[in-house]
Write an enzyme that holds these catalytic residues in place. Sequence first.
Site, short mmCIF file in Angstrom:
data_model
loop_
_atom_site.label_atom_id
_atom_site.label_comp_id
_atom_site.label_asym_id
_atom_site.label_seq_id
_atom_site.Cartn_x
_atom_site.Cartn_y
_atom_site.Cartn_z
CD GLU A 78 -32.88 87.61 14.47
OE1 GLU A 78 -32.88 88.00 13.29
OE2 GLU A 78 -33.23 88.35 15.41
CB CYS A 91 -26.46 85.48 21.08
SG CYS A 91 -28.08 85.97 21.68
CB CYS A 98 -40.80 85.78 22.27
SG CYS A 98 -40.63 85.80 24.06
CB CYS A 102 -40.60 92.50 26.67
SG CYS A 102 -40.31 91.20 27.87
CB CYS A 105 -38.48 92.82 23.12
SG CYS A 105 -37.58 91.45 22.39
N GLY A 148 -36.94 84.41 22.10
CA GLY A 148 -37.63 83.38 22.87
C GLY A 148 -37.30 83.46 24.35
CD GLU A 149 -38.02 83.36 29.50
OE1 GLU A 149 -37.66 84.53 29.30
OE2 GLU A 149 -37.40 82.57 30.26
CB SER A 180 -30.87 85.80 29.44
OG SER A 180 -31.56 86.99 29.71
CB SER A 203 -34.60 90.38 31.25
OG SER A 203 -33.73 89.70 30.40
CG LEU A 204 -34.80 93.92 37.61
CD1 LEU A 204 -35.73 92.84 38.15
CD2 LEU A 204 -33.75 94.26 38.67
CG HIS A 205 -35.28 95.11 31.16
ND1 HIS A 205 -33.91 95.07 31.11
CD2 HIS A 205 -35.70 94.14 30.32
CE1 HIS A 205 -33.53 94.12 30.27
NE2 HIS A 205 -34.58 93.55 29.78
CG ASN A 279 -29.98 97.94 19.17
OD1 ASN A 279 -30.19 98.81 18.34
ND2 ASN A 279 -29.13 96.96 18.98
CB CYS A 322 -33.77 90.61 20.59
SG CYS A 322 -32.60 90.47 21.87
N1 SAH Z 1 -36.41 85.98 27.08
C1 SAH Z 1 -35.11 86.06 27.64
C2 SAH Z 1 -33.97 86.02 26.64
C3 SAH Z 1 -34.12 86.76 25.34
S1 SAH Z 1 -34.01 88.52 25.33
C4 SAH Z 1 -35.00 87.29 28.52
O1 SAH Z 1 -35.96 88.06 28.57
O2 SAH Z 1 -34.00 87.47 29.19
C5 SAH Z 1 -32.35 88.89 25.72
C6 SAH Z 1 -32.17 90.25 26.36
O3 SAH Z 1 -32.28 91.32 25.39
C7 SAH Z 1 -33.20 90.56 27.41
O4 SAH Z 1 -32.58 91.16 28.51
C8 SAH Z 1 -34.09 91.54 26.69
O5 SAH Z 1 -34.86 92.28 27.59
C9 SAH Z 1 -33.10 92.34 25.90
N2 SAH Z 1 -33.65 93.13 24.79
C10 SAH Z 1 -34.75 92.92 24.07
N3 SAH Z 1 -34.92 93.88 23.14
C11 SAH Z 1 -33.88 94.71 23.27
C12 SAH Z 1 -33.47 95.90 22.59
N4 SAH Z 1 -34.19 96.40 21.59
N5 SAH Z 1 -32.34 96.53 23.01
C13 SAH Z 1 -31.60 95.99 24.01
N6 SAH Z 1 -31.92 94.87 24.68
C14 SAH Z 1 -33.05 94.24 24.32
#
Ligand code: SAH
Length: 337
Positions: A78, A91, A98, A102, A105, A148-149, A180, A203-205, A279, A322
């Site tokens: 997608e 995007c 992937c 995480c 995700c 994907g990463e 990212s 992506s720190l989180h 989300n 995602c």
């Molecule tokens: N693998 C890469 C790029 C893809 S994910 C990365 O980790 O950065 C893109 C971004 O969306 C990342 O910051 C990821 O953590 C975030 N993401 C994944 N699932 C999500 C969700 N359900 N709600 C909001 N952001 C989300």
Amino acid sequence: MDWLVDHGEKPFKAQQLFAWLYKHRELEFGNMSNLSKATQAKLGESFEVGALALENKQVSSDGTIKYLFRTQDGLFLETVLMSQDYGYSICVTSQLGCNMGCTFCASGILKKQRDLSCGEIVAQLLQAQRDLDGEEKRISHIVVMGIGEPFDNYDNVMDFINIANDDHGFGIGARHITISTCGVVPSIKRFADEQSQVNLAISLHAPNDELRSQLMPINNRYPLKSLMDSLRYYLSKNNRRLTFEYILIENVNDSIEQANELADLIRDLNAYVNLIPYNPVDEKGYKQSSKSSQLAFYDRLKRRKIQCTLRREQGQDIDAACGQLRAKKMKGLDYAS
Ligand code: SAH
């Protein structure tokens, strides 16, 4: 170009071919009228332009468009196109599924099937731009933030970026392109050495190892110290501003103490924090932070002199988070195991 020369063609044909592919967005070699019939035939025997077929397109009430594409080997990916004040931002997806795992995700629900080729990533941009061509609108920004990463498919992603950026390609400025990553440290160092103008987002989180390892398994391999060291290395080589993405999940990473901890962790990096309301994904059980927690977190970072924004959500009514659309499609086809 090497291919053309190896096959007895003049190097300038490469420019003509690039113009047909990326400027005119022509998908049939037979219509590339300044190439000889013989060249057209040679290209047709060896290459296919339409790497992706459009399977489904959804348009959200806020103008976000989501494409579901089918690869030639019958897999789905997608691509999201967001209408912004400054134009269109795409995007793109970098892998089919992937493996980063995480926990919040949807992309990781289905394991990685394979990397996308450079051509398949380019095709996402090409197809979406073709779709806008009728309205004379242009995609001006790219985020490599789909499934994907990207730093686990480094070479193909960089080849894609070169084509997107090249004047003979799509001519999209490097500063309008963002990659990212979840924090693949060796690739961050490699990227640092390239001294590219492309923006880097992390992506720190989570502000500490304990929580980050719970949410993001990559943190076991590359804990915060090694991640932060690689980012300092990046900053030493590139005069650029880093972005951190931080999704806000209720009662997981959204407390005031965690905002303080985050500020302590990144304060010397002069970075920018993108706060993103989580989300929710059906299977995962996490909830989005309340509006008041989101604002409190944001206010605390501001008070701690961290530059940040609280992102508005787009495309919620079309599963634009995602992996959601793809996950549903794959389940419908019994691919989920
Ligand atoms: N693998 C890469 C790029 C893809 S994910 C990365 O980790 O950065 C893109 C971004 O969306 C990342 O910051 C990821 O953590 C975030 N993401 C994944 N699932 C999500 C969700 N359900 N709600 C909001 N952001 C989300």
